[in-house]
Design a protein around this motif. Sequence first.
Motif, PDB file in Angstrom:
ATOM      1  N   ILE A  42      17.682   7.836  10.249  1.00 44.88           N
ATOM      2  CA  ILE A  42      17.250   6.932   9.211  1.00 44.88           C
ATOM      3  C   ILE A  42      18.187   6.653   8.164  1.00 44.88           C
ATOM      4  CG2 ILE A  42      15.505   6.612   7.485  1.00 44.88           C
ATOM      5  CD1 ILE A  42      13.620   8.380   9.305  1.00 44.88           C
ATOM      6  N   GLU A  43      19.040   7.818   7.934  1.00 41.00           N
ATOM      7  CA  GLU A  43      19.954   7.735   7.032  1.00 41.00           C
ATOM      8  C   GLU A  43      21.211   6.798   7.279  1.00 41.00           C
ATOM      9  OE1 GLU A  43      21.248  11.480   5.938  1.00 41.00           O
ATOM     10  OE2 GLU A  43      19.483  11.995   4.835  1.00 41.00           O
ATOM     11  N   ALA A  44      21.557   6.714   8.524  1.00 41.11           N
ATOM     12  CA  ALA A  44      22.710   5.799   9.075  1.00 41.11           C
ATOM     13  C   ALA A  44      22.179   4.401   9.327  1.00 41.11           C
ATOM     14  CB  ALA A  44      23.174   6.578  10.451  1.00 41.11           C
ATOM     15  N   SER A  45      20.740   4.131   9.090  1.00 40.38           N
ATOM     16  CA  SER A  45      20.313   2.674   9.464  1.00 40.38           C
ATOM     17  C   SER A  45      20.509   2.009   8.030  1.00 40.38           C
ATOM     18  CB  SER A  45      18.972   2.772   9.746  1.00 40.38           C
ATOM     19  OG  SER A  45      18.270   3.333   8.827  1.00 40.38           O
ATOM     20  N   ASN A  46      20.665   0.599   8.165  1.00 42.97           N
ATOM     21  CA  ASN A  46      20.598  -0.158   7.086  1.00 42.97           C
ATOM     22  C   ASN A  46      19.339  -0.724   7.193  1.00 42.97           C
ATOM     23  OD1 ASN A  46      21.348  -2.141   5.070  1.00 42.97           O
ATOM     24  ND2 ASN A  46      22.328  -3.610   6.706  1.00 42.97           N
ATOM     25  N   TRP A  47      18.549  -0.633   5.938  1.00 45.13           N
ATOM     26  CA  TRP A  47      17.062  -1.148   5.812  1.00 45.13           C
ATOM     27  C   TRP A  47      16.986  -1.366   4.292  1.00 45.13           C
ATOM     28  CZ3 TRP A  47      13.584   1.380   2.203  1.00 45.13           C
ATOM     29  CH2 TRP A  47      14.084   2.540   1.927  1.00 45.13           C
ATOM     30  N   HIS A  48      16.086  -2.359   3.995  1.00 43.35           N
ATOM     31  CA  HIS A  48      15.782  -2.929   2.606  1.00 43.35           C
ATOM     32  C   HIS A  48      14.247  -2.775   2.592  1.00 43.35           C
ATOM     33  CE1 HIS A  48      19.667  -4.749   2.515  1.00 43.35           C
ATOM     34  NE2 HIS A  48      19.557  -5.017   3.408  1.00 43.35           N
ATOM     35  N   GLY A  49      13.751  -2.171   1.372  1.00 39.37           N
ATOM     36  CA  GLY A  49      12.408  -1.936   1.200  1.00 39.37           C
ATOM     37  C   GLY A  49      11.768  -3.009   0.000  1.00 39.37           C
ATOM     38  N   PHE A  50      10.513  -3.453   0.121  1.00 39.31           N
ATOM     39  CA  PHE A  50       9.739  -4.236  -0.676  1.00 39.31           C
ATOM     40  C   PHE A  50       8.508  -3.453  -1.060  1.00 39.31           C
ATOM     41  CE2 PHE A  50       6.790  -7.474  -2.030  1.00 39.31           C
ATOM     42  CZ  PHE A  50       7.603  -8.438  -3.149  1.00 39.31           C
ATOM     43  N   PHE A  51       8.366  -2.918  -1.948  1.00 38.44           N
ATOM     44  CA  PHE A  51       6.908  -2.222  -2.293  1.00 38.44           C
ATOM     45  C   PHE A  51       6.486  -3.077  -3.573  1.00 38.44           C
ATOM     46  CE2 PHE A  51       4.945   1.599  -4.322  1.00 38.44           C
ATOM     47  CZ  PHE A  51       3.771   1.175  -3.431  1.00 38.44           C
ATOM     48  N   LEU A  52       5.455  -3.788  -3.289  1.00 41.59           N
ATOM     49  CA  LEU A  52       4.817  -4.739  -4.041  1.00 41.59           C
ATOM     50  C   LEU A  52       4.502  -4.264  -5.411  1.00 41.59           C
ATOM     51  CD1 LEU A  52       3.826  -7.535  -4.657  1.00 41.59           C
ATOM     52  CD2 LEU A  52       1.631  -6.844  -3.869  1.00 41.59           C
ATOM     53  N   PRO A  53       4.048  -3.073  -5.833  1.00 43.10           N
ATOM     54  CA  PRO A  53       3.974  -2.534  -7.091  1.00 43.10           C
ATOM     55  C   PRO A  53       5.115  -2.456  -8.156  1.00 43.10           C
ATOM     56  CG  PRO A  53       2.611  -1.215  -5.621  1.00 43.10           C
ATOM     57  CD  PRO A  53       3.367  -1.956  -4.875  1.00 43.10           C
ATOM     58  N   GLU A  54       6.313  -2.377  -7.308  1.00 41.25           N
ATOM     59  CA  GLU A  54       7.657  -2.184  -7.942  1.00 41.25           C
ATOM     60  C   GLU A  54       8.200  -3.406  -8.262  1.00 41.25           C
ATOM     61  OE1 GLU A  54       9.839   0.561  -5.787  1.00 41.25           O
ATOM     62  OE2 GLU A  54       8.676   2.238  -6.086  1.00 41.25           O
ATOM     63  N   ILE A  75       7.055   4.864   4.953  1.00 39.90           N
ATOM     64  CA  ILE A  75       6.812   4.438   6.114  1.00 39.90           C
ATOM     65  C   ILE A  75       8.023   4.830   7.332  1.00 39.90           C
ATOM     66  CG2 ILE A  75       6.565   2.499   7.395  1.00 39.90           C
ATOM     67  CD1 ILE A  75       5.255   1.054   5.355  1.00 39.90           C
ATOM     68  N   LEU A  76       9.184   4.736   6.819  1.00 38.76           N
ATOM     69  CA  LEU A  76      10.397   4.983   7.589  1.00 38.76           C
ATOM     70  C   LEU A  76      10.279   6.756   7.938  1.00 38.76           C
ATOM     71  CD1 LEU A  76      13.330   2.936   5.931  1.00 38.76           C
ATOM     72  CD2 LEU A  76      11.802   2.531   7.821  1.00 38.76           C
ATOM     73  N   GLN A  77       9.809   7.420   7.069  1.00 39.51           N
ATOM     74  CA  GLN A  77       9.780   8.893   7.421  1.00 39.51           C
ATOM     75  C   GLN A  77       8.725   9.225   8.554  1.00 39.51           C
ATOM     76  OE1 GLN A  77      11.900  10.960   6.301  1.00 39.51           O
ATOM     77  NE2 GLN A  77      13.165   9.603   4.870  1.00 39.51           N
ATOM     78  N   GLU A  78       7.899   8.161   8.781  1.00 44.13           N
ATOM     79  CA  GLU A  78       6.929   8.614   9.780  1.00 44.13           C
ATOM     80  C   GLU A  78       7.356   7.850  10.967  1.00 44.13           C
ATOM     81  OE1 GLU A  78       3.296   7.317   8.000  1.00 44.13           O
ATOM     82  OE2 GLU A  78       3.307   8.977   6.411  1.00 44.13           O
ATOM     83  N   LEU A  79       8.177   7.477  11.401  1.00 39.36           N
ATOM     84  CA  LEU A  79       8.678   6.674  12.721  1.00 39.36           C
ATOM     85  C   LEU A  79       8.650   7.654  13.848  1.00 39.36           C
ATOM     86  CD1 LEU A  79      11.339   4.227  11.429  1.00 39.36           C
ATOM     87  CD2 LEU A  79       8.753   3.723  11.673  1.00 39.36           C
ATOM     88  N   PRO A  80       8.274   7.295  14.954  1.00 41.13           N
ATOM     89  CA  PRO A  80       8.258   8.355  16.050  1.00 41.13           C
ATOM     90  C   PRO A  80       9.471   8.566  16.577  1.00 41.13           C
ATOM     91  CG  PRO A  80       7.289   6.018  16.781  1.00 41.13           C
ATOM     92  CD  PRO A  80       7.557   6.060  15.077  1.00 41.13           C
ATOM     93  N   LYS A 121       0.593  -1.282   0.121  1.00 40.15           N
ATOM     94  CA  LYS A 121      -0.116  -0.081  -0.010  1.00 40.15           C
ATOM     95  C   LYS A 121       0.646   1.219   0.102  1.00 40.15           C
ATOM     96  CE  LYS A 121      -3.410   2.463   2.781  1.00 40.15           C
ATOM     97  NZ  LYS A 121      -4.262   2.474   4.118  1.00 40.15           N
ATOM     98  N   GLU A 122       1.707   1.434   0.995  1.00 35.45           N
ATOM     99  CA  GLU A 122       2.683   2.649   0.828  1.00 35.45           C
ATOM    100  C   GLU A 122       4.266   2.013   0.733  1.00 35.45           C
ATOM    101  OE1 GLU A 122       3.038   6.151   4.581  1.00 35.45           O
ATOM    102  OE2 GLU A 122       2.191   3.950   4.835  1.00 35.45           O
ATOM    103  N   ASP A 123       4.793   3.156   0.287  1.00 35.76           N
ATOM    104  CA  ASP A 123       6.278   2.881   0.010  1.00 35.76           C
ATOM    105  C   ASP A 123       7.168   2.870   1.168  1.00 35.76           C
ATOM    106  OD1 ASP A 123       8.859   2.880  -0.984  1.00 35.76           O
ATOM    107  OD2 ASP A 123       8.584   4.521  -2.454  1.00 35.76           O
ATOM    108  N   PRO A 124       7.990   1.833   1.321  1.00 35.85           N
ATOM    109  CA  PRO A 124       8.593   1.702   2.459  1.00 35.85           C
ATOM    110  C   PRO A 124       9.421   2.826   3.061  1.00 35.85           C
ATOM    111  CG  PRO A 124       8.805  -0.125   1.058  1.00 35.85           C
ATOM    112  CD  PRO A 124       8.122   0.809   0.497  1.00 35.85           C
ATOM    113  N   ALA A 125      10.027   3.514   2.097  1.00 33.77           N
ATOM    114  CA  ALA A 125      10.628   4.924   2.323  1.00 33.77           C
ATOM    115  C   ALA A 125       9.921   5.886   3.078  1.00 33.77           C
ATOM    116  CB  ALA A 125      11.269   5.440   1.063  1.00 33.77           C
TER     117      ALA A 125
END
Length: 425
Positions: free
Chosen positions: A196-208, A125-130, A119-123
Amino acid sequence: MAAVATCGSVAASTGSAVATASKSNVTSFQRRGPRASVTNDSGPRLVSIAGTRPSVRNGQLLVSTGLPALDQLLGGGLAVGTVLLIEEDKYNIYSPLLFKYFLAEGIVNGHTLLVASAKEDPANILQELPAPLLDDKCKKEFDEDVYNHKTPESNIKMKIAWRYQLLPKMEQIGPVSSSRFGHYYDASKRMPQELIEASNWHGFFLPEKISSTLKVEPCSLTPGYTKLLQFIQNIIYEEGFDGSNPQKKQRNILRIGIQNLGSPLWGDDICCAENGGNSHSLTKFLYVLRGLLRTSLSACIITMPTHLIQNKAIIARVTTLSDVVVGLESFIGSERETNPLYKDYHGLIHIRQIPRLNNLICDESDVKDLAFKLKRKLFTIERLHLPPDLSDTVSRSSKMDLAESAKRLGPGCGMMAGGKKHLDF
């Protein structure tokens, strides 16, 4: 002289035996702390991973869910290699917040993230973390938020039932340092961009990740589930999270977050029809996913709209294939939203299943009456404390309800069941 030579040879052999035993670590007595003679060839132990701790109940390695109160309810935290299933509330308002707490806890501890969504781009989602509360500078505004949301009844002990006063508190509210297990977060602020920029993350956005021309064999997983399993498997093996293989670099935890699994956005039809063509795709996906998690240093959180699933048998299978199941019941749109009894809470939380790891019996939560509320900055889980003294309006309505319920008792109570007279014992 012969005796002396014999004793010397015995002492020499004893010394060599002790040296051999010390090299092989046969003795059960070990010195606490690092030893100078031990090299780092064996690599760090599991307990040295940041943001983890061993369970005092079964020795399983635990990670925090991002909510210390939820960690307490689950026996100390979420075990590594397990799946936490969050049953979404009706309007999907509060379950995304638990999802973001889990990811924010991983960034604070330096864990690797894998965020999957249809539904939403993982990037985004990370921008909305508390934002985390890590130091004493946040303590003042933190305490102000708690003080401003206190009800007048909570400050007067005479108005609290005695059985509630004896119960232990669910959580100790207050900011903690980054080295502690579990943190508190400010829901009104966003996590700093540098974290967020210093973290190591991988995103899976289904439409892409999936194309419309992809063909899948019949009686198999849906294309979205297949692509996601392949993506998770590649990250686990390529990044070195496979527990069965020796890791060359420092060990870390992989936190997997899957949003709205089972919804039509993933190509699944279990929410649209009772007996759809892909009724077994979700259960197959969870079965394979749990097999990947069991042999890796990873923990997974899944949010699922179980209230939309038509077939109840599928819900039972999903619950069985999950290790921890937590349900959220929001008061929005229900009668409890306007009920004065629940005015201090926003919904109920149900601990439906606790993992049975290294145990012969099933663990059950000893707390059944749990409620949650979202304050200006905090999401808290508390025991449901009903007010002992109600207003006149509520008292009148309660008396009318009692009278109506007394009429339904039938002829067993005779003429006294009409509700107009008191029962005499």
